[in-house]
Design a protein around this motif. Structure first.
Motif, short mmCIF file in Angstrom:
data_model
loop_
_atom_site.label_atom_id
_atom_site.label_comp_id
_atom_site.label_asym_id
_atom_site.label_seq_id
_atom_site.Cartn_x
_atom_site.Cartn_y
_atom_site.Cartn_z
N THR A 59 0.82 -1.21 0.00
CA THR A 59 0.00 0.00 0.00
C THR A 59 0.85 1.27 0.00
OG1 THR A 59 -0.20 -0.17 2.42
CG2 THR A 59 -1.98 -1.10 1.09
N LYS A 60 2.05 1.19 0.55
CA LYS A 60 2.96 2.35 0.50
C LYS A 60 3.27 2.73 -0.94
CE LYS A 60 7.45 4.01 2.20
NZ LYS A 60 8.07 4.28 0.88
N LEU A 61 3.45 1.74 -1.80
CA LEU A 61 3.74 2.01 -3.20
C LEU A 61 2.50 2.56 -3.90
CD1 LEU A 61 5.79 1.95 -5.47
CD2 LEU A 61 5.19 -0.45 -5.89
N ASP A 63 0.24 4.41 -2.41
CA ASP A 63 0.23 5.81 -1.94
C ASP A 63 1.17 6.67 -2.76
OD1 ASP A 63 -1.49 5.05 0.11
OD2 ASP A 63 0.10 4.92 1.62
N GLU A 64 2.35 6.16 -3.02
CA GLU A 64 3.37 6.93 -3.73
C GLU A 64 2.97 7.15 -5.19
OE1 GLU A 64 6.79 4.59 -2.91
OE2 GLU A 64 7.22 5.60 -1.00
N GLN A 65 2.30 6.18 -5.80
CA GLN A 65 1.83 6.38 -7.17
C GLN A 65 0.77 7.49 -7.23
OE1 GLN A 65 1.31 2.55 -9.65
NE2 GLN A 65 1.38 1.78 -7.54
N ALA A 67 0.46 10.00 -5.13
CA ALA A 67 1.14 11.27 -4.87
C ALA A 67 1.94 11.73 -6.08
CB ALA A 67 2.05 11.13 -3.64
N SER A 68 2.58 10.80 -6.75
CA SER A 68 3.38 11.13 -7.93
C SER A 68 2.52 11.73 -9.03
CB SER A 68 4.11 9.88 -8.43
OG SER A 68 4.91 10.17 -9.54
N ASN A 91 -7.43 1.48 1.11
CA ASN A 91 -6.29 2.33 0.78
C ASN A 91 -6.58 3.23 -0.42
OD1 ASN A 91 -3.50 2.12 -1.15
ND2 ASN A 91 -3.23 2.97 0.90
N ASN A 95 -6.90 7.41 -0.57
CA ASN A 95 -6.14 8.23 -1.53
C ASN A 95 -7.07 9.08 -2.39
OD1 ASN A 95 -3.06 7.86 -1.69
ND2 ASN A 95 -3.78 5.77 -1.30
#
Length: 275
Positions: A59-61, A63-65, A67-68, A91, A95
């Motif tokens: 899920t961290k990845l 989240d980062e997608q 945000a990116s 998740n 987001n």
């Protein structure tokens, strides 16, 4: 003019066979002249014969997608597809609440064309309670509509009831896809709009098993049209016509449930009639 070209995002799983999921979404978006981006929630080992395995992304990845994309692109519309399990559905919901990606099309993907489960059964309630209320439009097929509403759908009255039930859950607009229906000649979808208007869309059936990615393609086409500012009713009709044409103008790929023809030039007739 920087960032003014229509941009969209698919939030879903991949299909290594290229016919469904993120791959089908991006092909459809390109065909509809919008710029497609992706948040990959899961990766599958898949072909036209079935799904052999899949793995959800950390899920961290995810989240980062999100945000990116939010940091660089001006996303005008978005869609969800395969979301794997309850944790990943939640998740994605969190987001979507943090970013403004425009109108949200929810394709509540549960089962692959070959029968493999793409959503854990425990996640259906999370889709119903957390994701559907965010939907600008939700696009379930008959089994998915039954799972989300608890209703048994055996006829057009059942489709209408399911449409109203999904709207009561919070979805603004609803398309109940009738591809699993019993009519051998046509596939008819029930459409219920946010303003209470409703109508049916009907297209001739094509006798083929090459229908892998049908739901993904319809929801991706709809998302693309919404990003271009097309009104909801028109966008839905365009998506129905695109899918009908992509099935009818078949391509021979794979040994099982083959993919649609995503570069088709739509000319397939779609009949619209008011309920």
């Amino acid at each position: 003019m920087v960032n003014e070209f229509p941009q969209v995002v698919t939030i879903a799983g991949t299909d290594s066979g290229g016919g469904a999921g993120v791959m089908a979404d991006l092909k459809t978006m390109q065909a509809r002249h919008v710029f497609g981006t992706a948040v990959v929630v899961a990766v599958t080992a898949q072909n036209t014969l079935g799904v052999q395995d899949f793995m959800a992304m950390p899920t961290k990845l995810v989240d980062e997608q999100f945000a990116s994309l939010a940091a660089d692109f001006k996303i005008k519309a978005c869609k969800t597809g395969m979301l794997a399990d309850a944790g990943h559905v939640h998740n994605v919901v969190e987001n979507l609440k943090r970013v403004d990606f425009g109108p949200l099309t929810v394709d509540p993907v549960m089962i692959a064309k070959g029968g493999a489960a793409l959503l854990a059964s425990a996640a259906i309630a999370t889709v119903r309670d957390e994701l559907v209320p965010l939907a600008t439009v939700v696009t379930p097929n008959l089994p998915e509509a039954e799972a989300l509403t608890g209703l048994k759908i055996t006829d057009t009255k059942g489709m209408i009831a399911a449409g109203h039930a999904l709207q009561a859950l919070g979805a603004k607009n609803v398309i109940i896809k009738g591809g699993h229906g019993a009519n051998p000649q046509t596939a008819s979808d029930f459409v219920l709009l946010a303003d209470g208007q409703s109508f049916w869309l009907s297209a001739p059936r094509t006798n083929t098993i090459r229908t892998h990615g049908t739901g993904d393609t319809l929801s991706a086409c709809l998302t693309a049209e919404l990003a271009k500012g097309v009104p909801m009713a028109t966008a839905i009709q365009t998506a129905k016509g695109f899918v009908a044409a992509a099935i009818a103008d078949t391509i021979q790929v794979g040994h099982g449930h083959g993919p649609l023809n995503h570069w088709v030039q739509p000319s397939q007739a779609v009949t619209k009639y008011v309920n």
